[in-house]
Motif scaffolding. Structure first.
Motif, short mmCIF file in Angstrom:
data_model
loop_
_atom_site.label_atom_id
_atom_site.label_comp_id
_atom_site.label_asym_id
_atom_site.label_seq_id
_atom_site.Cartn_x
_atom_site.Cartn_y
_atom_site.Cartn_z
N THR A 111 0.65 -1.24 -0.16
CA THR A 111 -0.15 -0.03 -0.04
C THR A 111 0.90 1.21 -0.10
OG1 THR A 111 -1.73 -1.12 1.19
CG2 THR A 111 -1.84 1.17 1.10
N MET A 112 1.94 1.34 0.74
CA MET A 112 2.83 2.54 0.93
C MET A 112 3.52 2.63 -0.22
SD MET A 112 5.99 0.93 3.22
CE MET A 112 6.66 2.57 3.24
N ARG A 113 3.56 1.72 -1.37
CA ARG A 113 4.37 2.02 -2.67
C ARG A 113 3.45 2.00 -3.97
NH1 ARG A 113 10.00 3.33 -2.43
NH2 ARG A 113 10.73 2.61 -0.62
N GLN A 114 2.12 2.17 -3.72
CA GLN A 114 1.13 1.99 -4.51
C GLN A 114 1.36 3.34 -5.40
OE1 GLN A 114 -2.91 2.44 -2.89
NE2 GLN A 114 -3.73 1.74 -4.91
N GLY A 115 1.43 2.99 -6.71
CA GLY A 115 1.61 4.09 -8.10
C GLY A 115 3.00 4.20 -8.10
N ASP A 135 18.18 2.24 -0.80
CA ASP A 135 18.49 1.62 0.34
C ASP A 135 17.59 1.29 1.33
OD1 ASP A 135 21.14 1.52 -0.26
OD2 ASP A 135 21.88 3.25 0.74
N GLN A 136 16.61 2.18 1.44
CA GLN A 136 15.41 1.66 2.27
C GLN A 136 14.39 0.82 1.66
OE1 GLN A 136 14.37 2.68 5.03
NE2 GLN A 136 12.28 1.86 4.91
N LEU A 137 14.48 0.85 0.23
CA LEU A 137 13.55 0.19 -0.55
C LEU A 137 14.07 -1.32 -0.43
CD1 LEU A 137 11.33 -0.64 -2.43
CD2 LEU A 137 12.93 -0.03 -4.29
N ASP A 138 15.46 -1.73 -0.19
CA ASP A 138 16.15 -2.80 0.07
C ASP A 138 15.54 -3.27 1.56
OD1 ASP A 138 17.60 -4.14 -2.03
OD2 ASP A 138 19.07 -2.40 -2.07
N ARG A 139 15.78 -2.41 2.27
CA ARG A 139 15.32 -3.12 3.55
C ARG A 139 13.82 -3.33 3.65
NH1 ARG A 139 19.14 1.37 4.75
NH2 ARG A 139 17.32 2.91 4.83
N GLU A 140 13.01 -2.81 3.03
CA GLU A 140 11.61 -2.95 2.91
C GLU A 140 11.62 -4.66 2.21
OE1 GLU A 140 9.34 0.08 1.34
OE2 GLU A 140 10.37 1.78 2.54
N LEU A 141 12.32 -4.63 1.45
CA LEU A 141 12.09 -6.08 0.47
C LEU A 141 12.48 -7.15 1.46
CD1 LEU A 141 13.67 -5.27 -3.01
CD2 LEU A 141 10.98 -5.51 -2.38
#
Length: 504
Positions: free
Chosen positions: A216-220, A247-253
């Motif tokens: 949801t937080m990455r929608q669109g 780097d933040q996206l990597d941590r979220e993954l």
């Protein structure tokens, strides 16, 4: 052509069947129940792709359906492929009027989707998205999307589930090479990584695609990223604007991977999956099927010389079988025996005037003869006759349109407008065959028609299996966007397209 090792002759007890449906033709030495379920699952998957992508593809012509050859095991797949990794669970070759996939036997009805089925669904996703004009993204996006859809499940109660975990990639995700988002988004790093750790790059591409589709937080954000790329924004800048801190996206993954990933049911927009027509091949067709698979998968000159001897032996045993004679015509073309090919095709057509492949092979043979004829105008006019007969049998077959266009180019003549329009229509009929776009784009470049050339090259540039031609297309698109003008520029870009290392 790729080398192909020999397959053993069909055993006496073989029961080859054909399963024919709206989008697929399957040939398998399999029981009717499993084959029918396999065909139905593929049609259900096609319908689910249409529902999720908002696409309503027109039904392909009979010859433009994907033909699937089912063989005994992975070893036979590897023999037909001719080269590649030691373990291979299937391969796919897109060609106008002759697209094929080869997979080992798929056992349907289990709790989880068999891996050969996953491989087939992955490749069919590329085939579908190409046909729908939606394969316009970088490599990680195309491969991650194919992995996302191919992780389908077919519950025993019926229906289809998508968006589940890619079980076949979990080991690579948890124990394989550490692949970052930056690695995925950098084309050079991606290609280098694919050479050394393909499983890890496929796996991380799936995870990134799944997360950007579901979170949801990455929608669109993924749509914004693709839109930026389509406007010519650099890949690194597009990623920074759309995704922010990588780097933040990597941590979220990493956190997302630790969570349970549950599939969702898809209800296709069209009721049912259409009929599946089952047909048991007769003794002659069953005998020639392994040889047909070898020919369709590709043979070297040496293998073609051996293969044609085997097909001739079968033709002597079954002289009244149009499918065997059609296969003989194909083998003779592969072996370079054009007059023999024409004779075999003529005999097949005499026995069965609707034997499509016989017209195709006769046309191929006559075109190859025409290139060396003294009166080339008359020879090419005669060579078009089998293709014109083919178009009367199957109005949406792309080959008559393709060969009409090339009949002018091969004589050094400018194709008339209707031939160019015919080639455009062939691309609409077989958009998965990027060689058609490549040929037409080269023609447009030589005419200094840069907008039309760019239109086709942009589609090639993002083809996940394009290799040389995708790289060539990207280079030419970049130069067109930089402001190419004039006839000299058109000729230079056509040369660059054919040899992307030819210019600095």
């Amino acid at each position: 052509m790729l080398p192909v090792c020999l397959l053993s002759a069909v055993p006496a007890a073989a029961e080859w069947r054909e399963a024919s449906s709206a989008n697929f033709v399957i040939y398998a030495d399999d029981d009717e129940q499993n084959l029918s379920r396999f065909s139905g699952q593929l049609e259900l998957y096609h319908a689910a792709l249409e529902a999720l992508t908002g696409t309503d593809l027109p039904a392909p012509g009979p010859s433009n359906r994907l033909t699937i050859f089912v063989v005994k095991n992975e070893r036979e797949v590897r023999r037909l492929m001719g080269e590649g990794p030691r373990r291979i669970s299937g391969f796919y070759r897109p060609r106008a009027g002759a697209s094929i996939a080869v997979v080992p036997r798929v056992k349907t009805g289990g709790e989880h989707t068999a891996f050969p089925m996953v491989v087939l669904l992955h490749e069919y996703t590329h085939h579908f998205l190409n046909s729908a004009g939606k394969l316009l993204g970088p490599r990680w996006y195309n491969e991650g999307g194919a992995e996302y859809f191919a992780s389908a499940q077919f519950p025993a109660a019926g229906g289809i589930l998508l968006g589940g975990p890619a079980r076949h990639r979990m080991r690579a995700l948890r124990h394989g090479r550490d692949v970052t988002v930056s690695d995925l988004l950098d084309p050079a790093a991606f290609e280098q990584g694919m050479e050394k750790a393909a499983d890890a790059f496929y796996a991380r591409s799936w995870l990134l695609y799944h997360y950007l589709t579901s979170a949801t937080m990455r929608q669109g954000q993924m749509q914004a990223y693709l839109a930026l790329l389509s406007k010519g924004t650099g890949r690194a800048e597009a990623a920074r604007q759309a995704f922010g801190d990588l780097d933040q996206l990597d941590r979220e993954l990493d956190l997302y991977l630790a969570e349970p990933i549950r599939p969702f049911a898809v209800t296709p927009g069209k009721p049912g999956t259409g009929p599946v027509t089952m047909r048991r091949l007769d003794k002659a067709e069953a005998a020639v099927m392994p040889l047909t698979m070898r020919s369709r998968s590709g043979v070297t000159p040496d293998q073609a010389a051996q293969l044609v001897v085997e097909v001739r032996e079968l033709a002597a045993l079954y002289p009244q079988s149009a499918p065997v004679l059609s296969a003989l015509a194909e083998a003779e073309v592969d072996a370079g025996n054009m007059q023999r090919a024409i004779s075999a095709a003529d005999r097949a057509i005499e026995l069965d005037p609707r034997q499509i492949n016989a017209y195709v092979q006769k046309g191929y043979a006559m075109f190859l003869q025409a290139a060396r004829a003294k009166d080339r105008d008359a020879a090419y006019a005669a060579a078009m006759a089998p293709f014109m007969a083919l178009s009367r049998l199957e109005k949406d077959h792309p080959l008559p349109l393709i060969y009409n266009f090339h009949s002018y180019l091969e004589r050094g003549l400018a194709p008339p407008a209707e031939a160019v329009q015919g080639m455009e229509r062939a691309i609409r009929l077989a958009p998965f065959d990027q060689s058609l776009r490549f040929d037409l784009a080269e023609y447009y470049l030589r005419q200094s028609d840069f907008p039309d050339a760019r239109r086709h090259l942009a589609a090639i540039a993002f083809d996940p299996h394009g290799d040389f031609i995708s790289e060539a297309a990207r280079q030419v698109v970049s130069r067109i966007d930089a402001g190419a003008t004039g006839k000299d520029a058109g000729r230079q870009l056509a040369a660059l397209l054919m040899s992307p290392q030819a210019m600095p």
